[in-house]
Scaffold this motif. Sequence first.
Motif, PDB file in Angstrom:
ATOM      1  N   ILE A  59      31.119  44.126  36.687  1.00 34.01           N
ATOM      2  CA  ILE A  59      31.741  44.995  37.843  1.00 34.01           C
ATOM      3  C   ILE A  59      32.374  43.813  38.920  1.00 34.01           C
ATOM      4  CG2 ILE A  59      31.668  46.578  39.614  1.00 34.01           C
ATOM      5  CD1 ILE A  59      30.001  48.495  37.936  1.00 34.01           C
ATOM      6  N   SER A  60      31.360  43.254  39.206  1.00 38.26           N
ATOM      7  CA  SER A  60      31.408  42.250  40.266  1.00 38.26           C
ATOM      8  C   SER A  60      32.237  40.873  39.766  1.00 38.26           C
ATOM      9  CB  SER A  60      30.073  41.498  40.439  1.00 38.26           C
ATOM     10  OG  SER A  60      29.077  42.501  41.365  1.00 38.26           O
ATOM     11  N   THR A  61      32.363  40.593  38.469  1.00 38.27           N
ATOM     12  CA  THR A  61      32.974  39.381  37.975  1.00 38.27           C
ATOM     13  C   THR A  61      34.684  39.957  38.176  1.00 38.27           C
ATOM     14  OG1 THR A  61      31.435  38.675  36.839  1.00 38.27           O
ATOM     15  CG2 THR A  61      33.480  37.977  36.075  1.00 38.27           C
ATOM     16  N   PHE A  70      35.820  40.199  41.441  1.00 37.85           N
ATOM     17  CA  PHE A  70      36.061  38.637  42.048  1.00 37.85           C
ATOM     18  C   PHE A  70      37.501  38.113  41.460  1.00 37.85           C
ATOM     19  CE2 PHE A  70      35.507  34.198  41.485  1.00 37.85           C
ATOM     20  CZ  PHE A  70      35.261  33.663  42.783  1.00 37.85           C
ATOM     21  N   PHE A  71      37.662  38.225  40.276  1.00 44.71           N
ATOM     22  CA  PHE A  71      38.886  37.702  39.561  1.00 44.71           C
ATOM     23  C   PHE A  71      40.061  38.482  39.573  1.00 44.71           C
ATOM     24  CE2 PHE A  71      35.697  35.160  37.410  1.00 44.71           C
ATOM     25  CZ  PHE A  71      36.024  33.939  37.483  1.00 44.71           C
ATOM     26  N   SER A  72      39.866  39.757  40.367  1.00 44.88           N
ATOM     27  CA  SER A  72      41.214  40.564  40.498  1.00 44.88           C
ATOM     28  C   SER A  72      42.055  40.084  41.690  1.00 44.88           C
ATOM     29  CB  SER A  72      40.664  41.738  40.749  1.00 44.88           C
ATOM     30  OG  SER A  72      40.389  42.113  41.909  1.00 44.88           O
ATOM     31  N   ASN A  73      43.440  40.300  41.602  1.00 49.04           N
ATOM     32  CA  ASN A  73      44.257  39.816  42.623  1.00 49.04           C
ATOM     33  C   ASN A  73      44.625  40.907  43.544  1.00 49.04           C
ATOM     34  OD1 ASN A  73      44.763  37.314  41.635  1.00 49.04           O
ATOM     35  ND2 ASN A  73      45.934  37.932  39.847  1.00 49.04           N
ATOM     36  N   THR A  74      43.833  41.849  43.715  1.00 51.40           N
ATOM     37  CA  THR A  74      44.160  42.834  44.479  1.00 51.40           C
ATOM     38  C   THR A  74      44.093  42.479  46.068  1.00 51.40           C
ATOM     39  OG1 THR A  74      43.397  45.167  45.051  1.00 51.40           O
ATOM     40  CG2 THR A  74      41.615  43.791  44.545  1.00 51.40           C
TER      41      THR A  74
END
Length: 469
Positions: free
Chosen positions: A411-413, A416-420
Amino acid sequence: MIACPGCGGNLRFSPQLQQLHCSYCDNNYDPYAFDNKSKDGVEVEKDEFDDDSYETTIFTCPECGGEIESTDNEATGFCPFCGGSTIFYSRLSREKKPDYVIPFTKTKEDCKAAYAKRAKKALFLPKEYKDPKFIDGFRGIYMPYWSYDVDQMGPYMLSGEKSYRRGDYIYTSHYALTGEIDAFYHGYSHDASSSFSDEISEGIAPFNVKEKKKFTAGYLSGFYADTADVDALVYANEAREFANEESFRQIKRIPTYSGVAIDKKKNAGRISSMITQENRTMFPVWFMSYRFDDKRVTYATVNGQTGKVFADFPIDIRKYLGFAAIISVVLFLLMNFMVTIKPNIVSGWTAALSVVALILFGVEHGRIKARETAQNDRGLLSKKLNRQKGKAGGYRTPPFPIIMGIAACVISTIAFFSNTINDEIHYIASLVSSVCIAVTLIYLIKDYNMLSTRRLPQFDKKGGDDGAE
């Protein structure tokens, strides 16, 4: 029993007086004064049970005639009817009498003080376990040990290296170190009971073997005592390795070899070590129980000569999580002053914490599994076919806390890598991941607490004066 010459009462060894003491007429006697005594509890019957049970021997109490049930590795016992201390001389004779004994010198009060000192250092120990009024009982047991004498004599030739830098190059010189060794190591000891955990015996070590005395059964009176059921060969290699390590340490101190690196692995076996004697000894060990209620019992083991304590203290989950929360807040504030914290950075930190939690869970559960299955207990493993001890094994790590830890990481990863650009997503992901991490750690603490409050086999003995007073 050892009868008092003055009144016929039951003499018991007193750690304070270092003599046999009669509580009825208050007389004291030298333990060796009864060295010629060779008969006490009389063996009358031996019952054979099926493969899922154990063998027991019945002795008659010399004081009241009651029956004393004994397993095959007990050298003393207490009558469940009159409480009289009984020495099984026939078993000591059959099992071969010990060569030496270290008498008890620490009393119950000494144990309480040593435990209290040790408990103060346990940061997450529930507060009720620090209250002496909950100390439930003591078991003073002479545990069997093998004591080894190792002799090293003759020439040795070891390989060594010395490196130095000159310009851009590193030069390594190789040496052949030769000499004569004449070393003698006396009294390296290891427990000889399969029911006595190697971890505990090493935790309360060492005993001062210089204070050992020639064995006489008088020292056992008033205490439990077990006979050896682990062969001396089990720890023989360890005794030789101990001697080699000590000799390597001394050789490195020779001025001529200054700066020369001596690799123990490369030089293994290049010093001849011979075990010249294996002595049967009995060392004093106090076993203490600490009871807060019927469901919460923990145990401590105390060296009956030095007072050194080994204990598995349970962890208060509320204390642990509270401490973790405080540290987390402090670290967050410190980092906030040092750098600008963006929402995705919070997700990154949570992902890193989940990985740390999984690693911690794996390492600690590996240790729990090793203890639960006796993987590192050489004494118990040497007796693994013993019908009483054959239950070690079959332990499984629970999958749910691992799944929760992996979920936190995933979930955290992803966050972290989402561009939201929606900050709430990062904070929600971090919150959910934190809950998953907490669940993983809570399960780990619960399993550890279950192991730390596991009953010690030494408390299966019956009779005796085990009160905490």
